[in-house]
Design a protein around this motif. Sequence first.
Motif, PDB file in Angstrom:
ATOM      1  N   GLY A  91      21.861 -10.895   1.286  1.00 57.89           N
ATOM      2  CA  GLY A  91      21.152 -10.907   2.744  1.00 57.89           C
ATOM      3  C   GLY A  91      21.650  -9.420   3.392  1.00 57.89           C
ATOM      4  N   GLU A  92      21.790  -8.333   2.638  1.00 59.31           N
ATOM      5  CA  GLU A  92      22.236  -7.201   3.144  1.00 59.31           C
ATOM      6  C   GLU A  92      20.983  -6.496   3.872  1.00 59.31           C
ATOM      7  N   THR A  93      21.323  -5.617   4.728  1.00 62.04           N
ATOM      8  CA  THR A  93      19.949  -4.644   5.310  1.00 62.04           C
ATOM      9  C   THR A  93      19.633  -3.582   4.447  1.00 62.04           C
ATOM     10  N   ILE A  94      18.611  -3.645   3.934  1.00 60.64           N
ATOM     11  CA  ILE A  94      18.020  -2.613   2.956  1.00 60.64           C
ATOM     12  C   ILE A  94      17.067  -1.714   3.750  1.00 60.64           C
ATOM     13  N   ALA A  95      17.215  -0.347   3.739  1.00 63.35           N
ATOM     14  CA  ALA A  95      16.359   0.245   4.050  1.00 63.35           C
ATOM     15  C   ALA A  95      15.438   0.790   2.832  1.00 63.35           C
ATOM     16  N   LEU A  96      14.324   0.872   2.938  1.00 62.16           N
ATOM     17  CA  LEU A  96      13.314   1.223   2.117  1.00 62.16           C
ATOM     18  C   LEU A  96      12.723   2.652   2.651  1.00 62.16           C
ATOM     19  N   VAL A  97      13.123   3.822   1.773  1.00 66.34           N
ATOM     20  CA  VAL A  97      12.536   5.306   2.033  1.00 66.34           C
ATOM     21  C   VAL A  97      11.747   5.822   1.520  1.00 66.34           C
ATOM     22  N   CYS A  98      10.570   6.170   1.877  1.00 65.53           N
ATOM     23  CA  CYS A  98       9.230   6.631   0.659  1.00 65.53           C
ATOM     24  C   CYS A  98       8.668   7.837   1.455  1.00 65.53           C
ATOM     25  N   ASP A  99       8.063   8.550   0.471  1.00 63.36           N
ATOM     26  CA  ASP A  99       7.250   9.525   0.809  1.00 63.36           C
ATOM     27  C   ASP A  99       6.105   9.302   1.778  1.00 63.36           C
ATOM     28  N   HIS A 100       5.397  10.367   2.433  1.00 69.20           N
ATOM     29  CA  HIS A 100       4.302  10.098   3.058  1.00 69.20           C
ATOM     30  C   HIS A 100       2.925  10.127   2.468  1.00 69.20           C
ATOM     31  N   ASP A 101       2.899  10.508   1.207  1.00 73.09           N
ATOM     32  CA  ASP A 101       1.632  10.483   0.757  1.00 73.09           C
ATOM     33  C   ASP A 101       1.184   9.013   0.174  1.00 73.09           C
ATOM     34  N   VAL A 102       0.010   8.873  -0.723  1.00 82.96           N
ATOM     35  CA  VAL A 102      -0.461   7.835  -1.284  1.00 82.96           C
ATOM     36  C   VAL A 102       0.659   7.053  -2.237  1.00 82.96           C
ATOM     37  N   ASP A 103       1.352   7.929  -3.007  1.00 83.04           N
ATOM     38  CA  ASP A 103       2.325   7.582  -3.907  1.00 83.04           C
ATOM     39  C   ASP A 103       3.455   6.899  -3.227  1.00 83.04           C
ATOM     40  N   GLY A 104       3.952   7.370  -2.289  1.00 90.22           N
ATOM     41  CA  GLY A 104       4.973   6.988  -1.338  1.00 90.22           C
ATOM     42  C   GLY A 104       4.722   5.733  -0.578  1.00 90.22           C
ATOM     43  N   VAL A 105       3.240   5.742   0.051  1.00 90.03           N
ATOM     44  CA  VAL A 105       2.841   4.472   0.704  1.00 90.03           C
ATOM     45  C   VAL A 105       2.934   3.308  -0.203  1.00 90.03           C
ATOM     46  N   THR A 106       2.293   3.402  -1.352  1.00 89.22           N
ATOM     47  CA  THR A 106       2.270   2.759  -2.382  1.00 89.22           C
ATOM     48  C   THR A 106       3.371   1.924  -3.032  1.00 89.22           C
ATOM     49  N   SER A 107       4.465   2.776  -2.862  1.00 89.84           N
ATOM     50  CA  SER A 107       5.923   2.823  -3.375  1.00 89.84           C
ATOM     51  C   SER A 107       6.420   1.645  -2.323  1.00 89.84           C
ATOM     52  N   MET A 108       6.063   2.112  -1.209  1.00 90.62           N
ATOM     53  CA  MET A 108       6.765   1.066  -0.087  1.00 90.62           C
ATOM     54  C   MET A 108       6.252  -0.396  -0.133  1.00 90.62           C
ATOM     55  N   ALA A 109       4.688  -0.252  -0.488  1.00 92.06           N
ATOM     56  CA  ALA A 109       4.274  -1.861  -0.673  1.00 92.06           C
ATOM     57  C   ALA A 109       4.805  -2.520  -1.770  1.00 92.06           C
ATOM     58  N   VAL A 110       5.156  -1.746  -2.929  1.00 91.45           N
ATOM     59  CA  VAL A 110       5.645  -2.251  -4.027  1.00 91.45           C
ATOM     60  C   VAL A 110       6.938  -2.823  -3.878  1.00 91.45           C
ATOM     61  N   LEU A 111       7.835  -2.089  -3.001  1.00 92.97           N
ATOM     62  CA  LEU A 111       9.038  -2.129  -2.846  1.00 92.97           C
ATOM     63  C   LEU A 111       9.203  -3.408  -1.832  1.00 92.97           C
ATOM     64  N   TYR A 112       8.591  -3.461  -0.931  1.00 91.46           N
ATOM     65  CA  TYR A 112       8.466  -4.658  -0.004  1.00 91.46           C
ATOM     66  C   TYR A 112       8.242  -5.833  -0.415  1.00 91.46           C
ATOM     67  N   ARG A 113       6.952  -5.975  -0.798  1.00 86.99           N
ATOM     68  CA  ARG A 113       6.389  -7.005  -1.602  1.00 86.99           C
ATOM     69  C   ARG A 113       7.262  -7.588  -2.805  1.00 86.99           C
ATOM     70  N   GLY A 114       7.759  -6.526  -3.713  1.00 88.58           N
ATOM     71  CA  GLY A 114       8.385  -6.679  -4.785  1.00 88.58           C
ATOM     72  C   GLY A 114       9.886  -7.475  -4.519  1.00 88.58           C
ATOM     73  N   ILE A 115      10.520  -6.901  -3.358  1.00 86.23           N
ATOM     74  CA  ILE A 115      11.815  -7.685  -2.974  1.00 86.23           C
ATOM     75  C   ILE A 115      11.505  -8.995  -2.422  1.00 86.23           C
ATOM     76  N   VAL A 116      10.611  -9.240  -1.769  1.00 84.39           N
ATOM     77  CA  VAL A 116      10.080 -10.526  -1.077  1.00 84.39           C
ATOM     78  C   VAL A 116       9.410 -11.643  -2.174  1.00 84.39           C
ATOM     79  N   ASP A 117       8.620 -11.109  -2.753  1.00 88.30           N
ATOM     80  CA  ASP A 117       7.872 -12.151  -3.682  1.00 88.30           C
ATOM     81  C   ASP A 117       8.363 -12.258  -4.906  1.00 88.30           C
TER      82      ASP A 117
END
Length: 606
Positions: A91-117
């Motif tokens: 249950g550690e606090t995890i910061a997800l830090v991604c780039d501002h372009d589409v690759d970074g935005v989709t990476s954020m979606a992958v990491l967020y939903r991946g860690i949860v789902d």
Amino acid sequence: MSEAVKKGWISDRPEPRVRQRRVDATTERKARDEMGLTKIQARVLAGRLAVPEHQSLEPIVSPTLRHLSDPTGLPDIETGARRLVEAVRAGETIALVCDHDVDGVTSMAVLYRGIVDVLGGDPACLVPFIGHRLKEGYGLSDALVDRMLEDTSPSLVVTADHGSADEPRIRRLAEQGIETIVTDHHAIPEDGIPASAVACITPTREDSRYGDPAIAGCMVAWLLIAQAGRMLDLDEESMKQTRQARDRLLDFVALGTVADCVSLGESVNNRAVVRAGLRRMNEAEPRPCWAVARERLAQGQRDLDEQSLAFDIGPRINARGRLDEAMAGVRFLLSGNDRTATKWWDAIEEENENRKAIERDLKVTALEQASERYAEGAAGLAIWLSEGHPGVHGIVASRVVEAFGRPTVCLSPVYGDPDRITGSARGIPGIHIKRVMDAVATAVPGMLLKHGGHQGAGGLTLYRKDLSRFQQLWDTACQTQAEAVGVRMDPVIWVDGELHRPSLETVEELRAIAPFGRGFEGALFTMEAKLYELKAVGDQTHFQVTLQGSNGLFRGIWFNAVSIEEAGVPPVSEGKRYQWIYSPKINYFRGEERLQLFVRHADPAY
């Protein structure tokens, strides 16, 4: 408007050379005999790839997830996955830090939903951060670290689509007791991977055994999630559900892969994830973001394809990250219902319109400068935009590359710091942008304050006082690399020959061997025909055409046929014969499918 523009400088652009693709005989035969492809499919495939006799075409023609490379070949992926699972379980606090372009935005979606789902993490433990393009710069910058430390106290940071060149900031985090897992796909800097990171997962490392350096940053993030999922101690049924949740993330990966312009040619991994992701976007009940995109783009009449991702959805998400903060794109992708997805679509749509206006003005200045440098014989074009906007540098540079066929970097002042300038570069086939920047940095050590990228694109920062010297060095480095590899720097249009008669069936044949993109460009054909009818549309830079060929009349559209300064003045005349270069497409109108030719170029027929 400058005198150069008034006098029609745009006509001084180099005329594109039209070249027919060389068809690899072995690949064409294998496509017909082994894969059962049609004549057109085999010709198009063999005009882009040369596959050895012993190699199967199936992974390229019909790629599936079973063709993916073994992720354990990525250095540090076991270490990174193990640390991520540990953090999720604790249950550690995890910061997800991604780039501002589409690759970074989709990476954020992958990491967020991946860690949860996939990993079963608590959403409350995840804190997303995307750097503000103008205020915080590129990568894991000091300004972004400052904001992160002010807003939260993570014990673990996971980066995506950047981090390989950010050792000073990663060391700073480590000194605060914060560990960092880097996932990236950009070229490793000369001083090596960030030593202070717990793991640096990237296919571009020299010790990588993954075998495919062409994957996007979102794919690397997905592979981390996939490897972490394999480490879970679950029963057989739970593991099956975990794999299904993992594969559902491929819609995000498909968008990021296409939008980041990585290779869709010999990279079986990229072809496989784009195909799989598109299937998920077009299923009966897709995520709300795809349902809204399909409705807004074509009233739900057609499926999303790689062109939709590259030219419709990708630019809208990119625009938000270029002009403002990029989290709107993440919120759109992660929307839980159609109403929320519509709200965020409207937000990125509005920003995209603003981006178009900025781009339109800067493009005129950039093309004017490019014309002058081209006339002087410059091999590499370094364009200074004193009133520029760093958020559209890459787009404008791409437009210059299209027009002049030369590696281009667009530069303007850093937001809030006129003594420094920042730039984005775009390349051409055969010229490696990161190596060009490395050559400049080697020629004058310390001049480039920061630079990074990959073969096709990159970014850099330097002091304003060094602009003139940089422009000269950029030109020299591009010329040197071009001579070393034998690249002729002029715009080229590669064609696949003539079609007996384009039809809707032709479009379906081509769709069957998709996805098309960088490294596997869409098919272009030739047709000699008389211009039967012509009509300017939109802002008068586009034209509807009706062509009278040997097999009947064909309707088409020619986007961006002329510049905005020449709006309404057609480049062709009714009643005359031309050699047309086009791609066959389907036009959906009131529930009907009609053939439409997308014209790319026209030369007088002699």
